[in-house]
Design a protein around this motif. Structure first.
Motif, PDB file in Angstrom:
ATOM      1  N   ILE A 118       0.732  -1.331   0.309  1.00 31.88           N
ATOM      2  CA  ILE A 118       0.317  -0.110   0.137  1.00 31.88           C
ATOM      3  C   ILE A 118       1.173   1.334  -0.047  1.00 31.88           C
ATOM      4  CG2 ILE A 118      -1.634  -0.743   1.508  1.00 31.88           C
ATOM      5  CD1 ILE A 118      -0.897   0.201   3.655  1.00 31.88           C
ATOM      6  N   GLY A 119       2.614   1.138  -0.315  1.00 32.63           N
ATOM      7  CA  GLY A 119       3.186   2.312  -0.200  1.00 32.63           C
ATOM      8  C   GLY A 119       3.523   2.889   0.856  1.00 32.63           C
ATOM      9  N   LEU A 120       3.781   2.020   2.046  1.00 30.17           N
ATOM     10  CA  LEU A 120       3.957   2.636   3.887  1.00 30.17           C
ATOM     11  C   LEU A 120       5.353   2.738   3.751  1.00 30.17           C
ATOM     12  CD1 LEU A 120       0.188   3.050   5.496  1.00 30.17           C
ATOM     13  CD2 LEU A 120       1.425   5.418   3.790  1.00 30.17           C
ATOM     14  N   LEU A 137      10.150   3.880   6.838  1.00 33.32           N
ATOM     15  CA  LEU A 137       8.885   3.319   6.246  1.00 33.32           C
ATOM     16  C   LEU A 137       8.180   5.224   6.171  1.00 33.32           C
ATOM     17  CD1 LEU A 137       8.129   2.150   9.774  1.00 33.32           C
ATOM     18  CD2 LEU A 137       7.930   1.473   6.803  1.00 33.32           C
ATOM     19  N   ARG A 138       6.502   4.768   5.558  1.00 35.05           N
ATOM     20  CA  ARG A 138       6.185   6.538   4.958  1.00 35.05           C
ATOM     21  C   ARG A 138       5.046   6.597   6.624  1.00 35.05           C
ATOM     22  NH1 ARG A 138       2.641   8.839   1.821  1.00 35.05           N
ATOM     23  NH2 ARG A 138       1.593   6.578   1.406  1.00 35.05           N
ATOM     24  N   GLY A 139       5.378   7.735   6.919  1.00 29.57           N
ATOM     25  CA  GLY A 139       3.903   7.850   7.618  1.00 29.57           C
ATOM     26  C   GLY A 139       3.579   6.917   9.165  1.00 29.57           C
ATOM     27  N   VAL A 140       4.175   5.833   9.485  1.00 35.38           N
ATOM     28  CA  VAL A 140       3.968   4.510   9.982  1.00 35.38           C
ATOM     29  C   VAL A 140       5.117   5.084  11.163  1.00 35.38           C
ATOM     30  CG1 VAL A 140       2.913   2.204   9.914  1.00 35.38           C
ATOM     31  CG2 VAL A 140       2.572   3.708   8.060  1.00 35.38           C
ATOM     32  N   ARG A 141       5.076   4.921  12.334  1.00 37.17           N
ATOM     33  CA  ARG A 141       5.623   4.665  13.417  1.00 37.17           C
ATOM     34  C   ARG A 141       5.259   2.951  13.733  1.00 37.17           C
ATOM     35  NH1 ARG A 141       9.774   6.114  16.660  1.00 37.17           N
ATOM     36  NH2 ARG A 141       9.673   5.277  18.710  1.00 37.17           N
ATOM     37  N   LEU A 142       5.800   1.745  13.847  1.00 38.49           N
ATOM     38  CA  LEU A 142       5.751   0.617  14.952  1.00 38.49           C
ATOM     39  C   LEU A 142       6.150   0.577  16.292  1.00 38.49           C
ATOM     40  CD1 LEU A 142       7.024  -1.830  11.757  1.00 38.49           C
ATOM     41  CD2 LEU A 142       4.611  -0.551  11.530  1.00 38.49           C
ATOM     42  N   LEU A 174      -4.779  -2.400   7.084  1.00 42.43           N
ATOM     43  CA  LEU A 174      -3.958  -0.955   6.745  1.00 42.43           C
ATOM     44  C   LEU A 174      -4.586   0.107   5.643  1.00 42.43           C
ATOM     45  CD1 LEU A 174      -0.572  -3.852   6.814  1.00 42.43           C
ATOM     46  CD2 LEU A 174      -1.407  -2.195   8.582  1.00 42.43           C
ATOM     47  N   ALA A 175      -4.632  -0.878   4.582  1.00 44.06           N
ATOM     48  CA  ALA A 175      -5.589   0.335   3.213  1.00 44.06           C
ATOM     49  C   ALA A 175      -6.496   1.307   4.096  1.00 44.06           C
ATOM     50  CB  ALA A 175      -5.781  -0.411   1.669  1.00 44.06           C
ATOM     51  N   ARG A 176      -6.795   0.716   4.648  1.00 49.54           N
ATOM     52  CA  ARG A 176      -8.256   1.656   5.191  1.00 49.54           C
ATOM     53  C   ARG A 176      -7.756   2.582   6.082  1.00 49.54           C
ATOM     54  NH1 ARG A 176     -12.666   4.577   4.786  1.00 49.54           N
ATOM     55  NH2 ARG A 176     -14.174   4.363   6.823  1.00 49.54           N
TER      56      ARG A 176
END
Length: 264
Positions: free
Chosen positions: A118-120, A135-140, A253-255
């Motif tokens: 999904i491009g993240l 990672l783009r815009g995401v923190r784990l 994840l897409a949602r």
């Protein structure tokens, strides 16, 4: 670390072996960089410390040449993330080996492939800290930062001791955070009280985890609304039995990415 780096406090501080260390230090961290440094020093839960260090010393046969991280594993991802993914805890020979969340184990492979689709994530694999993953815009992150014995949920006391790190992490992300995805029932039970304590209004009774369940937490006077989605954990058991498929994970994840403003 000087007082300025942790928020200007100079009073005596509990050491890393003290159960009060997370609560005392987390609230004084002025940035995610400082928070991650403090997390990596923590030794507050003796049982978890003994296990993670035992694993790092004995090692799995396939990783005998590795120098294991063997410490608490901090969160991973940009400090202006709009989406947070919250799991359970690092795995003994994954995050505990590599020093990065969801890295070096099957769960991380499945999750990263979905994020890449999904491009993240910049690549579909997550093998070690030097693999070039971004990672783009995401923190784990996770509610517990040490690998538990047998990769099973930690005790209630251990979960509660570690809770201060998660609360501080979400608070530091608050200016940009719009969506949270919680992976698995343990994470769900740990995260909801953190959100309530932080000031978001949760429905009553609190809902149980269900795959793709969606809580839209309303804005308050001092914080924006927050979308919280549930998802089965991408564990080997869940994926091998079909309880969670790759497409199910991608769909959630897409949602979440759409709600976070990371996708059109």
């Amino acid at each position: 670390m000087d007082a300025a780096a942790t928020g200007g406090m100079s009073e005596a501080r509990p050491g890393p072996d003290n159960p009060d260390f997370p609560a005392h230090q987390a609230a004084r961290c002025a940035s995610l960089r400082v928070l991650d440094q403090q997390v990596a020093q923590c030794r507050a839960c003796a049982r978890l410390v003994a296990w993670r260090e035992h694993v790092a010393t004995t090692r799995r046969a396939a990783f005998q040449d590795w120098e294991y991280w063997g410490r608490p594993v901090p969160g991973f991802g940009p400090d202006d993330a709009a989406l947070a993914l919250i799991g359970l805890a690092p795995s003994a020979h994954g995050g505990n080996r590599t020093g990065r969340m969801f890295t070096g184990d099957p769960s991380g492979g499945i999750l990263m492939a979905a994020l890449h689709e999904i491009g993240l994530a910049s690549q579909p694999t997550s093998s070690d800290v030097n693999d070039g993953l971004a990672l783009r815009g995401v923190r784990l992150t996770a509610p517990v930062h040490c690998a538990p014995p047998a990769n099973k949920p930690t005790t209630t006391e251990e979960r509660d001791t570690c809770r201060s790190w998660l609360r501080a992490e979400l608070e530091l992300l608050r200016p940009t955070l719009r969506t949270v995805v919680v992976l698995g029932g343990f994470g769900w039970q740990a995260v909801l009280p953190v959100l309530a304590t932080a000031g978001w209004q949760l429905p009553r009774p609190r809902p149980s985890l269900g795959h793709a369940v969606h809580l839209a937490l309303p804005a308050t006077a001092d914080r924006r609304g927050l979308d919280v989605l549930g998802c089965h954990h991408p564990s080997r058991r869940n994926t091998s039995t079909g309880r969670l498929t790759s497409q199910m994970l991608v769909d959630v994840l897409a949602r979440a990415a759409e709600l976070a403003g990371l996708q059109d």
